[in-house]
Design a protein around this motif. Sequence first.
Motif, PDB file in Angstrom:
ATOM      1  N   VAL A  75     -13.031  53.034  46.015  1.00 25.20           N
ATOM      2  CA  VAL A  75     -14.132  52.108  46.290  1.00 25.20           C
ATOM      3  C   VAL A  75     -13.569  50.736  46.631  1.00 25.20           C
ATOM      4  CG1 VAL A  75     -16.223  51.026  45.367  1.00 25.20           C
ATOM      5  CG2 VAL A  75     -15.634  53.376  44.721  1.00 25.20           C
ATOM      6  N   GLU A  76     -14.125  50.136  47.682  1.00 19.58           N
ATOM      7  CA  GLU A  76     -13.880  48.737  48.020  1.00 19.58           C
ATOM      8  C   GLU A  76     -15.221  48.008  47.975  1.00 19.58           C
ATOM      9  OE1 GLU A  76     -11.995  48.522  51.777  1.00 19.58           O
ATOM     10  OE2 GLU A  76     -10.121  49.472  51.100  1.00 19.58           O
ATOM     11  N   PRO A  77     -15.216  46.693  47.985  1.00 18.18           N
ATOM     12  CA  PRO A  77     -16.493  45.971  48.008  1.00 18.18           C
ATOM     13  C   PRO A  77     -17.362  46.399  49.190  1.00 18.18           C
ATOM     14  CG  PRO A  77     -14.713  44.451  47.510  1.00 18.18           C
ATOM     15  CD  PRO A  77     -14.062  45.761  47.870  1.00 18.18           C
ATOM     16  N   ASP A  78     -18.493  47.005  48.883  1.00 19.35           N
ATOM     17  CA  ASP A  78     -19.487  47.456  49.882  1.00 19.35           C
ATOM     18  C   ASP A  78     -19.014  48.634  50.706  1.00 19.35           C
ATOM     19  OD1 ASP A  78     -21.210  45.384  49.096  1.00 19.35           O
ATOM     20  OD2 ASP A  78     -20.279  43.992  50.516  1.00 19.35           O
ATOM     21  N   TRP A  79     -17.921  49.272  50.314  1.00 19.20           N
ATOM     22  CA  TRP A  79     -17.420  50.398  51.105  1.00 19.20           C
ATOM     23  C   TRP A  79     -16.904  51.504  50.181  1.00 19.20           C
ATOM     24  CZ3 TRP A  79     -17.815  50.550  56.401  1.00 19.20           C
ATOM     25  CH2 TRP A  79     -18.095  49.348  57.043  1.00 19.20           C
ATOM     26  N   VAL A  80     -16.975  52.727  50.678  1.00 23.52           N
ATOM     27  CA  VAL A  80     -16.270  53.864  50.095  1.00 23.52           C
ATOM     28  C   VAL A  80     -15.272  54.342  51.141  1.00 23.52           C
ATOM     29  CG1 VAL A  80     -16.463  56.274  49.398  1.00 23.52           C
ATOM     30  CG2 VAL A  80     -18.060  54.604  48.497  1.00 23.52           C
ATOM     31  N   VAL A  81     -14.021  54.504  50.748  1.00 22.39           N
ATOM     32  CA  VAL A  81     -12.952  54.839  51.685  1.00 22.39           C
ATOM     33  C   VAL A  81     -12.381  56.204  51.311  1.00 22.39           C
ATOM     34  CG1 VAL A  81     -10.738  54.140  52.675  1.00 22.39           C
ATOM     35  CG2 VAL A  81     -12.411  52.399  51.991  1.00 22.39           C
ATOM     36  N   LEU A  82     -12.368  57.117  52.306  1.00 24.58           N
ATOM     37  CA  LEU A  82     -11.775  58.442  52.162  1.00 24.58           C
ATOM     38  C   LEU A  82     -10.512  58.484  53.010  1.00 24.58           C
ATOM     39  CD1 LEU A  82     -11.806  61.491  51.374  1.00 24.58           C
ATOM     40  CD2 LEU A  82     -13.199  61.860  53.433  1.00 24.58           C
ATOM     41  N   THR A  83      -9.406  58.867  52.396  1.00 29.98           N
ATOM     42  CA  THR A  83      -8.127  58.937  53.102  1.00 29.98           C
ATOM     43  C   THR A  83      -7.571  60.349  52.973  1.00 29.98           C
ATOM     44  OG1 THR A  83      -7.688  56.614  52.580  1.00 29.98           O
ATOM     45  CG2 THR A  83      -5.830  57.948  53.335  1.00 29.98           C
TER      46      THR A  83
END
Length: 493
Positions: free
Chosen positions: A410-418
């Motif tokens: 989780v980032e501020p205001d984002w969900v990141v899938l790698t």
Amino acid sequence: MTWLRRLSITARITIGSLIVATLFGLVAVVVIRVGVSSILHNATVTLLDNDVAAPVQSVQSNPTGPFDLPGGGQELAVVDANGVILDSTLPTALEDRIDRLLALPPTPSTVQVGDDTYEVLVKAVPTKAGTMHVVAARNDETTSLILDRLTLALLIGAGVLILGFGGASWLLARAALRPVSRMREQADRIAGGETAGRGDDAGLLTVGPAQDELSELATTLNDLIRRLRASADRERQMVSDASHELRTPLAVLRGQLELAELDAGDADALLDDIRSSHSTALRLGTLANNLLELSRIEAGPSSGRIDWRTLVDELTDAIDRARLLVSSDEDDRSISVDFDYDPKRRPSSDSRIALSPTDFGRILDNLLGNAITAIRSRGARSDTGPVPRPGDVEPSAPAVEDVVSAALHVEPDWVVLTVHDSGPGMPEDFIPVALDRFTRADGARTTSRAGGGGGLGLAIVAALAGAAGGGVQLANAPSGGLVVTVRLPLVRA
């Protein structure tokens, strides 16, 4: 009211304006008439008070007369205590009703005598001979005449104003709707194939300089035209790409069936041909399903919402499916499928991703499947080489474990899938177009034992991420392999 709907907008606006103006005009005429009537009535009452003032003083000073009643159109009468008229300038019709007049209250009253209407005021005058009365009357004929002429003048004036207002409404409506007519004519020309304008404005409606409703309408219609054109372009491109991509596997399938017909007498060869045909048919089915899925995604944004817990559940389920895919292969090469997320870092409870669980699972399956296929394709190529001669001893190679990993954070205001794999990576010049439909590089990530992919996996991932307001980035890792980063914005539930 059906006939009214058939009229033009200009005619309806004019008719509506005339109706409103007529109502206001009638109300104004009534108000003015009532006001003037009240003023005239008050003036009549004042005149009656003035008329009786002098006779009252005369009666008080000399009850027996003479009273010397004034003339000049003043209608007066002096009545003694017995109801006998001592002096009078009243009309005969009123004198005959003197008993009724004496019974009136001491305030001005309206009396109707035939066709005439009178305002009558009776004043009681106490004297030595008893209570005498002074009666004053005023004919309302003049007042009625004034009101009638005033009303006629008001009606004529109101009619003229209403007609003028209607004409002005017609002209203003025509002037206001003239840009709409021009817009319609321009839309007809655009529909006919004319492309007025240059650059990005070619074939679009002209937006006026004024920030009014018409400019907003033109802007909205231009946006609609752009979306419709983009949709039509996508459909044409999809039909063109689909026909091109389906041509080759169909030709292969037709050739395989022809071979099967030739190998009808050889059971083993026939079985191989059937298996090859089945594999080609599966690839055709997958390609058709991917085309339908991509068309569904591009048709509109997803209405689903998914929270953090469901995201993690979909991640673990996709990892299980990827591990099952790896274990079902007979290749001896070892591929490890791992995942990672921080359970302590999570978004707020009311934060969601604008995707359905199925769509997020589709993103994971496509990325993990592509990574596994890339690693297998490298293993397949490394297995090909010179045939060893009798007596040669093959050197033993150390076992290498390939890895496919998926991380969710989780980032501020984002969900990141790698998603990172240890495969051969992707040619640098192909990365900018890798997310386009039906694009396949000539390198390691396109060769598979199934005959190559359809070139839609990454396009579907990009379309799903774009539908959620996010994006996809591709990059080759310095240590080898490909890194795919999917960023999805968080929205409030």
